[in-house]
Design an enzyme around this catalytic site. Structure first.
Site: not given
Length: 225
Positions: A17-19
């Site tokens: 996941f990107d944040l």
């Protein structure tokens, strides 16, 4: 939907996941901090619609491209920006998109290994996820190094994969979830199929290579589990 990079599909062995722009709606906090950084340096402060381009790419690139700084000036600005982030705490960057906390917790409980791959400072990413009580949901949390020598998304992903292998996480069927072209391109460099979320800070033009573009958390959930 664009042409897939890879024919793989769920069940995924691990989800990256990107944040910023994917789990957290951090633009207001980042834009405010950038405004104060530029003002402290005696620089013109662009309007918010220009400063939002800082959200997603490595911060040094933002200072160079958006604020027109050279490499030395950008590194000086980075120190000011990081000092502000350290003194103000994680709360401004810890506003989440509706449904994403629940989805992360659901995926964690389902037993799928999760990892964070962000161009945000790794120290700050840890603080934000701890503030959100989500740190425990991720096997590894990988971000930019404090000196920005590791900040490009492909480099962050590479480091995350090293850490995941060290923990014997199954990397045979990965997927990455992000919102910017940097996520799509970083995933492509590692042969990882990416999913683009529409609620972030990217545009449809940035979705090249995504196996899917999703407009809701429910749609994302159906693709992940």
């Amino acid at each position: 939907m664009t042409t897939p990079l890879d024919p793989k599909h769920k069940p995924w062995s691990c989800i990256l996941f990107d944040l910023d722009g994917t789990i957290t709606d951090s633009a207001p906090g980042i834009i405010g901090r950038l405004s104060r950084t530029l003002a402290a340096l005696g620089r013109p402060v662009p309007p918010p619609e220009e400063l939002v381009h800082f959200v997603g790419p490595p911060i040094l690139i933002g200072f160079e491209l958006v604020a027109g700084m050279n490499e030395f000036e950008a590194k000086e600005a980075l120190l000011v920006y990081r000092d502000l982030a350290a003194s103000e705490g994680p709360q401004d960057d810890a506003v989440t998109f509706p449904g994403m906390v629940g989805l992360v917790k659901f995926l964690h409980k389902s037993g799928i290994p999760l990892a964070i791959t962000t161009s945000k400072s790794e120290v700050q990413a840890h603080r934000i996820l701890e503030h959100l009580d989500l740190s425990h949901a991720f096997v590894v949390i990988t971000g930019a190094s404090e000196d920005e020598t590791r900040s490009a998304k492909a480099d962050v992903i590479d480091e995350a994969l090293v850490r995941l292998r060290a923990l014997d996480v199954d990397l045979s069927n990965l997927v990455l979830v992000g919102d910017r072209i940097h996520d799509m391109e970083g995933a492509a460099e590692h042969g990882i199929p990416p999913i683009m979320v529409e609620w972030g800070y990217g545009s449809p033009a940035e979705a090249e290579g995504a196996i899917a573009i999703v407009h809701s958390v429910d749609q994302l959930r159906s693709l992940l589990i």
